[in-house]
Design a protein around this motif. Structure first.
Motif, mmCIF file in Angstrom:
data_model
loop_
_atom_site.group_PDB
_atom_site.id
_atom_site.type_symbol
_atom_site.label_atom_id
_atom_site.label_comp_id
_atom_site.label_asym_id
_atom_site.label_seq_id
_atom_site.Cartn_x
_atom_site.Cartn_y
_atom_site.Cartn_z
ATOM 1 N N CYS A 169 0.819 -1.217 0.000
ATOM 2 C CA CYS A 169 0.000 0.000 0.000
ATOM 3 C C CYS A 169 0.848 1.260 0.000
ATOM 4 O O CYS A 169 0.362 2.332 -0.374
ATOM 5 C CB CYS A 169 -0.939 -0.005 1.202
ATOM 6 S SG CYS A 169 -0.087 -0.064 2.801
ATOM 7 N N ASN A 172 1.247 3.254 -3.246
ATOM 8 C CA ASN A 172 0.111 4.020 -3.742
ATOM 9 C C ASN A 172 0.427 5.507 -3.633
ATOM 10 O O ASN A 172 0.765 6.013 -2.564
ATOM 11 C CB ASN A 172 -1.140 3.681 -2.934
ATOM 12 C CG ASN A 172 -2.388 4.270 -3.556
ATOM 13 O OD1 ASN A 172 -2.521 5.489 -3.645
ATOM 14 N ND2 ASN A 172 -3.309 3.405 -3.969
ATOM 15 N N ARG A 173 0.297 6.232 -4.754
ATOM 16 C CA ARG A 173 0.654 7.646 -4.769
ATOM 17 C C ARG A 173 -0.263 8.460 -3.875
ATOM 18 O O ARG A 173 0.181 9.381 -3.188
ATOM 19 C CB ARG A 173 0.590 8.167 -6.208
ATOM 20 C CG ARG A 173 0.956 9.634 -6.334
ATOM 21 C CD ARG A 173 0.923 10.078 -7.787
ATOM 22 N NE ARG A 173 1.274 11.492 -7.888
ATOM 23 C CZ ARG A 173 1.301 12.157 -9.037
ATOM 24 N NH1 ARG A 173 0.995 11.531 -10.182
ATOM 25 N NH2 ARG A 173 1.633 13.434 -9.050
ATOM 26 N N THR A 174 -1.523 8.134 -3.858
ATOM 27 C CA THR A 174 -2.469 8.882 -3.023
ATOM 28 C C THR A 174 -2.124 8.741 -1.550
ATOM 29 O O THR A 174 -2.153 9.726 -0.793
ATOM 30 C CB THR A 174 -3.898 8.373 -3.281
ATOM 31 O OG1 THR A 174 -4.201 8.492 -4.679
ATOM 32 C CG2 THR A 174 -4.902 9.175 -2.469
ATOM 33 N N LEU A 175 -1.792 7.533 -1.132
ATOM 34 C CA LEU A 175 -1.424 7.329 0.267
ATOM 35 C C LEU A 175 -0.133 8.072 0.613
ATOM 36 O O LEU A 175 -0.008 8.633 1.709
ATOM 37 C CB LEU A 175 -1.269 5.836 0.541
ATOM 38 C CG LEU A 175 -2.562 5.012 0.501
ATOM 39 C CD1 LEU A 175 -2.258 3.543 0.736
ATOM 40 C CD2 LEU A 175 -3.555 5.524 1.541
ATOM 41 N N ARG A 176 0.825 8.082 -0.310
ATOM 42 C CA ARG A 176 2.066 8.806 -0.040
ATOM 43 C C ARG A 176 1.804 10.301 0.097
ATOM 44 O O ARG A 176 2.353 10.961 0.989
ATOM 45 C CB ARG A 176 3.087 8.552 -1.152
ATOM 46 C CG ARG A 176 3.622 7.120 -1.185
ATOM 47 C CD ARG A 176 4.972 7.070 -1.907
ATOM 48 N NE ARG A 176 4.896 7.683 -3.216
ATOM 49 C CZ ARG A 176 4.652 7.049 -4.347
ATOM 50 N NH1 ARG A 176 4.435 5.743 -4.317
ATOM 51 N NH2 ARG A 176 4.631 7.693 -5.506
ATOM 52 N N CYS A 177 0.997 10.848 -0.770
ATOM 53 C CA CYS A 177 0.677 12.273 -0.688
ATOM 54 C C CYS A 177 -0.071 12.597 0.602
ATOM 55 O O CYS A 177 0.156 13.636 1.233
ATOM 56 C CB CYS A 177 -0.146 12.697 -1.900
ATOM 57 S SG CYS A 177 0.745 12.605 -3.465
ATOM 58 N N THR A 178 -0.963 11.699 0.994
ATOM 59 C CA THR A 178 -1.700 11.909 2.242
ATOM 60 C C THR A 178 -0.759 11.888 3.444
ATOM 61 O O THR A 178 -0.864 12.726 4.354
ATOM 62 C CB THR A 178 -2.772 10.821 2.406
ATOM 63 O OG1 THR A 178 -3.642 10.836 1.266
ATOM 64 C CG2 THR A 178 -3.587 11.059 3.664
ATOM 65 N N ARG A 226 5.658 19.142 -9.892
ATOM 66 C CA ARG A 226 5.748 17.926 -9.082
ATOM 67 C C ARG A 226 6.055 18.365 -7.650
ATOM 68 O O ARG A 226 7.131 18.879 -7.359
ATOM 69 C CB ARG A 226 6.834 16.998 -9.612
ATOM 70 C CG ARG A 226 6.538 16.460 -10.997
ATOM 71 C CD ARG A 226 7.686 15.594 -11.539
ATOM 72 N NE ARG A 226 7.934 14.430 -10.693
ATOM 73 C CZ ARG A 226 9.037 14.253 -9.978
ATOM 74 N NH1 ARG A 226 9.996 15.175 -10.004
ATOM 75 N NH2 ARG A 226 9.192 13.169 -9.247
ATOM 76 N N ARG A 228 6.490 16.680 -4.935
ATOM 77 C CA ARG A 228 7.402 15.913 -4.093
ATOM 78 C C ARG A 228 8.750 16.606 -3.921
ATOM 79 O O ARG A 228 9.201 16.798 -2.773
ATOM 80 C CB ARG A 228 7.583 14.507 -4.662
ATOM 81 C CG ARG A 228 8.584 13.673 -3.865
ATOM 82 C CD ARG A 228 8.929 12.384 -4.579
ATOM 83 N NE ARG A 228 10.029 11.691 -3.947
ATOM 84 C CZ ARG A 228 10.627 10.629 -4.447
ATOM 85 N NH1 ARG A 228 10.203 10.114 -5.602
ATOM 86 N NH2 ARG A 228 11.634 10.061 -3.816
#
Length: 637
Positions: A169, A172-178, A226, A228
């Motif tokens: 998990c 997952n890009r969404t989880l990393r951003c969150t 970007r 990040r």
């Protein structure tokens, strides 16, 4: 000659025993050696060296030479056989060389420790100094062997196992951003709790947010940013500020590194003094040889042009030996893993902490022609936002606190990389990522030897130096022309001493307020920022020293001025850096010119963000106008 003759005393000296002569005849000059290991009799009937020794007679010099020749021939054959075996077994040769190298290191370290203990017993040395002597050697060896253990054992054998433990998990890009957003919110809450009701520190926090939003609004491709590298770069900038401002150990470590870099660049003194003489290099403060530009900074030998020859030659040698390729791959790989930036811009940012804007690009000189516009923008922006370790001594001579200078240098490195990616996001495919360059960093040197590499590097510096000199003359003259016209126009309407610096000072007043500068001192600090931008940072630091000596600036304003002025973001430096990059990579001249002004803006705003973070982290009692005695090693160069 028979035995009777010998009894009558007619035997000559050196004649062998007659009984032995009768058993074995003498050999001539061309006779072969006796078979079955028999010892031959030497020329003119003389016995061999072994027989002479057994008989108790002195050995002839001819015998000794032949014996030594035989031993050397046998040793040569043995070494030849060993070399042939090692050539057939490359791994064994590598391990043998590694074992010899480690053995030499252990032996040398043993002698060094023994010498240090003898010095301590004699009262001529004290405890270990981490930044000097044996302590510094131990630090270097510890870092070296830790790196070897990581790349030889941990990375190939433990990394796959550790990566297998990471849950799927997390990809997952969404989880990393969150997760990143949660971290940012947590840091913001902690900062608000730490700041409390201090309005100036709250203004500095607001300044960081305003500068980031301004960069996004002025971005060339705002929808393709970007986040990040931007957010992680700002977090690293804040973390560096905490380590170097709040922790004295972090500041001492930076102090040590800055002194070593200044000593390295100071090695160019001997070469330039030999060529130009002490009068120009040491006694006179000429710009070509000293960065103080004649601004009453005696004894501060921070050279501008000669150091380029020395550093270019050194870097070329390191590329020939393969050391720089390793540094580019490892250091750039770490920053790329953290921020998502490419190898070259990451290495340039790391080198910019203590190297100047003309030296840092030399670290990635073979790759500059392959850089994208965004990467060139990041390289230039980082150079404008930071200052080299060799000029810090000149800043100190004007009254700047060395601790704040070191803090600004390291904070602005990652901050400039982040802000550059905000102003000009990457829209092209980079050719300098770890995947493209691989372990070898994609460089095959054309040098045939170390001497050839040193000579080629020095020759490459000629074009750079000539471009710097030509552009400086042109841009400084144009600046004087503009100021003359503006001053004449101002005089016609009754405004005396009207100049571009004065206009920039008015424009920078809101900016310095967002740094947390007291309102009553904003005009003075804004004038310093204007001087730095349109003239150079040396003039601005000299003016700051005058204001400080006249007690016209508070300690907080002096510290924040030091943070914002520590950088090469001015129009003169713009000409220098453009000439350097164009000389290294002529095919990239148009791309360099296209991003030049935008990168200058990125460097300027990065210095402002550094000052805002400094004003946000520290209260009034945290700033000090006292100089640090631990930086005396830099000022003595």
């Amino acid at each position: 000659m028979d035995a009777a003759a010998c009894e009558n005393g007619e035997c000559q000296r050196g004649d062998p025993d007659p009984g032995r002569l009768q058993q074995r005849p003498a050999l001539g000059h061309g006779d072969a050696a006796a078979p079955n290991g028999a010892s031959p009799v030497t020329e003119a009937g003389a016995p061999s060296a072994v027989e002479a020794k057994e008989a108790g007679r002195p050995v002839s010099p001819v015998h000794g030479v032949r014996f030594i020749t035989g031993v050397l021939s046998m040793a040569r054959r043995t070494l030849g056989d060993a070399r042939g075996w090692l050539d057939k077994h490359g791994t064994a040769r590598y391990r043998a060389g590694l074992a010899v190298a480690h053995g030499l290191v252990i032996v040398y370290l043993g002698f060094a420790v023994a010498h240090w203990m003898a010095e301590v017993d004699a009262g001529r040395a004290s405890d270990l100094e981490v930044c000097d002597g044996l302590g510094f050697l131990l630090v270097i060896l510890a870092l070296t062997y830790l790196g070897m253990i990581y790349y030889a054992v941990l990375k190939p054998y433990c990394s796959p196992w550790l990566l297998s433990l990471v849950p799927s998990c997390s990809k997952n890009r969404t989880l990393r951003c969150t997760a990143l957003a949660v971290v940012l919110v947590a840091i913001l809450v902690l900062l608000l709790l730490d700041i409390g009701s201090d309005r100036r520190r709250l203004a500095a926090l607001l300044g960081v947010l305003v500068f980031v939003l301004l960069g996004w609004a002025c971005s060339r491709h705002p929808r393709r940013v970007r986040w990040r590298p931007v957010l992680t770069g700002l977090l690293l900038q804040l973390l560096c500020g905490l380590l170097t401002i709040r922790l004295p150990q972090g500041r001492r470590a930076l102090d040590c590194l800055a002194g070593k870099v200044a000593a390295l660049l100071g090695c160019a003194d001997s070469g330039s003094s030999f060529l130009f003489g002490d009068m120009l290099v040491i006694e006179k403060s000429l710009f070509a040889f000293k960065s103080s530009q004649g601004l009453n900074a005696p004894g501060v030998c921070t050279q501008v042009l000669p150091v380029i020859f020395f550093f270019s030659s050194l870097i070329q040698v390191l590329y020939y030996l393969g050391a720089m390729q390793w540094v580019v791959a490892r250091v750039g790989g770490v920053l790329q893993a953290i921020m998502g930036t490419t190898l070259c811009e990451s290495v340039n940012a790391a080198g910019s902490v203590f190297l100047g804007m003309t030296e840092s690009p030399l670290l990635i000189k073979p790759y500059i022609e392959s850089l994208t516009s965004s990467e060139l923008h990041a390289v230039m922006g980082t150079g404008f936002a930071t200052a080299s370790g060799s000029v810090l001594a000149a800043y100190i001579s004007f009254g700047a606190d060395p601790g704040n200078l070191l803090t600004a240098s390291i904070m602005s490195a990652t901050g400039a990389l982040a802000y550059s990616k905000l102003l000009l996001p990457e829209t092209e495919e980079s050719k300098t990522t770890a995947e493209h360059l691989g372990e070898s960093s994609g460089i095959e040197t054309e040098d045939s030897s170390v001497i050839d590499a040193a000579a080629r590097g020095a020759s490459a510096g000629i074009n750079i130096v000539l471009n710097i000199a030509a552009n400086l003359v042109a841009f400084v003259s144009l600046r004087y022309l503009i100021n003359s016209v503006v001053g004449w126009l101002g005089g016609l309407v009754g405004v005396q001493n009207f100049s571009i610096e004065m206009v920039l000072g008015w424009l920078f007043m809101p900016v310095v307020w967002l740094m947390g500068v007291p309102p009553e001192e904003c005009e003075s600090v804004a004038t310093l920022v204007g001087l730095k931008t349109f003239v150079n940072e040396f003039v601005a630091f000299e003016k700051m020293g005058e204001l400080k000596n006249n007690n016209e600036l508070s300690p907080r304003s002096v510290a924040l001025s030091t943070l914002v002025l520590c950088g090469f973001a001015n129009f003169g430096s713009l000409a220098i850096l453009m000439s350097v990059l164009s000389a290294i990579a002529p095919s990239a001249r148009s791309r360099v010119s296209d991003v030049a002004l935008r990168s200058l803006a990125a460097g300027t705003v990065t210095c402002c963000i550094t000052a805002s973070m400094g004003g946000m982290l520290l209260g009034e009692d945290s700033f000090s106008s006292a100089k640090s005695s631990s930086f005396s090693s830099v000022t003595s160069n």
